[in-house]
Motif scaffolding. Structure first.
Motif, mmCIF file in Angstrom:
data_model
loop_
_atom_site.group_PDB
_atom_site.id
_atom_site.type_symbol
_atom_site.label_atom_id
_atom_site.label_comp_id
_atom_site.label_asym_id
_atom_site.label_seq_id
_atom_site.Cartn_x
_atom_site.Cartn_y
_atom_site.Cartn_z
ATOM 1 N N LEU A 307 0.817 -1.204 0.000
ATOM 2 C CA LEU A 307 0.000 0.000 0.000
ATOM 3 C C LEU A 307 0.857 1.262 0.000
ATOM 4 O O LEU A 307 1.898 1.310 0.659
ATOM 5 N N ARG A 308 0.399 2.243 -0.732
ATOM 6 C CA ARG A 308 0.940 3.596 -0.605
ATOM 7 C C ARG A 308 -0.007 4.368 0.299
ATOM 8 O O ARG A 308 -1.207 4.451 0.028
ATOM 9 N N LEU A 309 0.523 4.923 1.369
ATOM 10 C CA LEU A 309 -0.256 5.728 2.308
ATOM 11 C C LEU A 309 0.211 7.172 2.193
ATOM 12 O O LEU A 309 1.390 7.464 2.432
ATOM 13 N N VAL A 310 -0.688 8.053 1.834
ATOM 14 C CA VAL A 310 -0.355 9.465 1.652
ATOM 15 C C VAL A 310 -1.114 10.286 2.687
ATOM 16 O O VAL A 310 -2.343 10.187 2.783
ATOM 17 N N ALA A 311 -0.372 11.073 3.462
ATOM 18 C CA ALA A 311 -0.978 12.008 4.409
ATOM 19 C C ALA A 311 -0.901 13.405 3.818
ATOM 20 O O ALA A 311 0.119 13.791 3.235
ATOM 21 N N THR A 312 -1.970 14.158 3.981
ATOM 22 C CA THR A 312 -2.027 15.504 3.419
ATOM 23 C C THR A 312 -2.540 16.495 4.463
ATOM 24 O O THR A 312 -3.085 16.112 5.502
ATOM 25 N N LYS A 313 -2.388 17.767 4.160
ATOM 26 C CA LYS A 313 -2.985 18.828 4.981
ATOM 27 C C LYS A 313 -3.859 19.698 4.079
ATOM 28 O O LYS A 313 -3.732 20.918 4.043
ATOM 29 N N GLY A 314 -4.774 19.053 3.384
ATOM 30 C CA GLY A 314 -5.647 19.746 2.447
ATOM 31 C C GLY A 314 -5.411 19.244 1.036
ATOM 32 O O GLY A 314 -4.762 18.223 0.816
ATOM 33 N N GLY A 315 -5.931 19.976 0.062
ATOM 34 C CA GLY A 315 -5.776 19.569 -1.318
ATOM 35 C C GLY A 315 -6.758 18.487 -1.703
ATOM 36 O O GLY A 315 -7.437 17.889 -0.866
ATOM 37 N N GLU A 316 -6.817 18.199 -2.987
ATOM 38 C CA GLU A 316 -7.721 17.177 -3.484
ATOM 39 C C GLU A 316 -7.171 15.782 -3.184
ATOM 40 O O GLU A 316 -5.961 15.561 -3.277
ATOM 41 N N PRO A 317 -8.048 14.831 -2.816
ATOM 42 C CA PRO A 317 -7.570 13.457 -2.643
ATOM 43 C C PRO A 317 -6.943 12.931 -3.925
ATOM 44 O O PRO A 317 -7.327 13.334 -5.033
ATOM 45 N N PHE A 318 -5.965 12.074 -3.769
ATOM 46 C CA PHE A 318 -5.302 11.360 -4.869
ATOM 47 C C PHE A 318 -4.394 12.263 -5.696
ATOM 48 O O PHE A 318 -3.965 11.881 -6.787
ATOM 49 N N THR A 319 -4.082 13.451 -5.215
ATOM 50 C CA THR A 319 -3.087 14.300 -5.869
ATOM 51 C C THR A 319 -1.799 14.202 -5.081
ATOM 52 O O THR A 319 -1.804 14.271 -3.852
ATOM 53 N N LEU A 320 -0.672 14.043 -5.781
ATOM 54 C CA LEU A 320 0.580 13.735 -5.109
ATOM 55 C C LEU A 320 1.730 14.628 -5.582
ATOM 56 O O LEU A 320 2.385 15.280 -4.771
ATOM 57 N N LYS A 321 1.971 14.649 -6.891
ATOM 58 C CA LYS A 321 3.101 15.397 -7.425
ATOM 59 C C LYS A 321 2.657 16.281 -8.581
ATOM 60 O O LYS A 321 1.673 15.995 -9.262
ATOM 61 N N GLY A 322 3.414 17.361 -8.791
ATOM 62 C CA GLY A 322 3.138 18.259 -9.891
ATOM 63 C C GLY A 322 3.813 17.793 -11.165
ATOM 64 O O GLY A 322 4.477 16.748 -11.207
ATOM 65 N N GLU A 323 3.674 18.575 -12.210
ATOM 66 C CA GLU A 323 4.272 18.232 -13.503
ATOM 67 C C GLU A 323 5.796 18.194 -13.436
ATOM 68 O O GLU A 323 6.442 17.537 -14.248
ATOM 69 N N ASP A 324 6.361 18.898 -12.460
ATOM 70 C CA ASP A 324 7.822 18.899 -12.301
ATOM 71 C C ASP A 324 8.328 17.686 -11.536
ATOM 72 O O ASP A 324 9.539 17.542 -11.304
ATOM 73 N N GLY A 325 7.413 16.798 -11.124
ATOM 74 C CA GLY A 325 7.799 15.599 -10.392
ATOM 75 C C GLY A 325 7.998 15.812 -8.907
ATOM 76 O O GLY A 325 8.319 14.858 -8.181
ATOM 77 N N LYS A 326 7.803 17.050 -8.435
ATOM 78 C CA LYS A 326 7.972 17.332 -7.006
ATOM 79 C C LYS A 326 6.632 17.198 -6.278
ATOM 80 O O LYS A 326 5.573 17.392 -6.872
ATOM 81 N N TYR A 327 6.718 16.858 -4.994
ATOM 82 C CA TYR A 327 5.503 16.727 -4.201
ATOM 83 C C TYR A 327 4.767 18.062 -4.149
ATOM 84 O O TYR A 327 5.377 19.132 -4.033
#
Length: 343
Positions: A307-327
């Motif tokens: 499993l990949r577990l992603v914790a966030t502090k807001g933002g849309e679910p299932f969004t992880l990295k931008g087009e630049d490959g950075k979180y």
């Protein structure tokens, strides 16, 4: 002669150093109660002796992450007391359950060094093992941490980057002796979803959120005897904020994942992990998961889910990295782990 210890700085580490960490810790039901008070942890195997016994174990073990935090905390005074941040994890394995009454101690080996280009800090790679009172290794993991330099003119060491597995294979996982999910009670566990109900690529929004308060994250960090200065003394950071221990975010996200993964009972492998963005008091932690892989195990009725577990502090679910490959800025944690689940 100075009696106090300022902690190690980057130039104090040498490749191949083996460091035996101080202050063994005997764990009891008190740690379990405090763990469940700090996090909304509800996995049945770690909550009920009777449930654990129905699954072939002698009793309910100490929560896997509580044991991890204890082993991790032992290493902090020698590895990350002067850390800027803990950066990542790899090759983590839970090799045996930790039971109430067990005494844990830790030892670490320096397996890599790299000075940063600014010359003010460097990254130290260690492999840490947690041992019980019988000298048995109950868990091991690699982590890398950015550590300040004391003397900016100290020469940079030769760069050595360890070769670490991108992920553990299913055969690397240690299944607790006796574990048997053939009589698993899904009603008591809280959800009907089996190993076979999850598909690779499936994503799960865990829905709930918890706002982190200043007092509770410092209480949690003290519980694990983690003495890193950045968690308690705001003057150690330029922004004047206390940095929340990354393990606090891991445990909060894991507890939140119960809603959708209640039957992912035991964590047995840590493939990778990154603390993408600092977490501070007042942040509301939410979580989502993605199924990365599935595997059978030799234990009766037991399957493994990666499993990949992603914790966030807001933002849309299932969004992880931008087009630049950075979180993306709202991503706190990206954790890749193996868990055991009834088939």
């Amino acid at each position: 002669m100075a009696k106090t210890n300022p902690g190690r700085f980057f130039e104090d580490y040498t490749l191949g150093d083996v460091i035996d960490h101080a202050v063994p810790r005997t764990l009891s039901g008190g740690e379990r109660a405090l763990y469940h008070a700090l996090y909304p942890a509800r996995h049945a195997l770690y909550s009920s002796d009777a449930f654990a016994q129905s699954c072939g174990l002698a009793a309910s073990p100490i929560d896997d992450l509580a044991a991890f935090h204890t082993v991790f905390g032992k290493s902090v005074p020698d590895i990350s007391l002067n850390a800027v941040a803990n950066l990542g994890y790899a090759e983590g394995r839970w090799l045996a359950p930790v039971w109430p009454g067990d005494t844990l101690r830790s030892t670490s080996e320096v397996i890599g060094l790299k000075q940063n280009s600014n010359g003010k800090s460097g990254v130290v790679y260690v492999r840490t093992r947690g041992l019980n009172q019988r000298g048995e290794t109950v868990m091991e993991f690699c982590r890398w941490v950015m550590v300040r330099k004391r003397d900016l003119d100290a020469p940079a060491p030769d760069t050595v980057l360890p070769s670490l597995k991108p992920a553990l294979a299913a055969y690397d996982l240690a299944i607790p002796a006796g574990l048997d999910f053939t009589r698993y009670d899904f009603t008591l566990a809280g959800e009907p979803h089996r190993w076979g109900d999850y598909a690779v690529g499936e994503k799960i929004d865990h829905v709930d959120g918890v706002t982190v308060e200043e007092a509770e994250h410092m209480l949690a960090t003290r519980l694990w005897q983690n003495t890193a200065k950045v968690h308690f003394d705001a003057t150690n950071r330029d922004d004047g904020k206390r940095l929340i221990y990354g393990g606090h975010v891991i445990s909060m996200a894991r507890a939140l994942s119960f809603n959708g993964l209640a039957n992912a009972q035991m964590i047995v492998g840590l493939n990778a992990g990154a603390h993408a963005t600092p977490c501070f008091a007042g942040d509301t932690i939410r979580a989502w998961s993605e199924v990365l892989d599935k595997a059978e195990t030799p234990a009766p009725g037991v399957g493994a889910l990666r499993l990949r577990l992603v914790a966030t502090k807001g933002g849309e679910p299932f969004t992880l990295k931008g087009e630049d490959g950075k979180y993306l800025p709202h991503v706190l944690l990206d954790l890749d782990y193996w868990a055991l689940m009834p088939v």
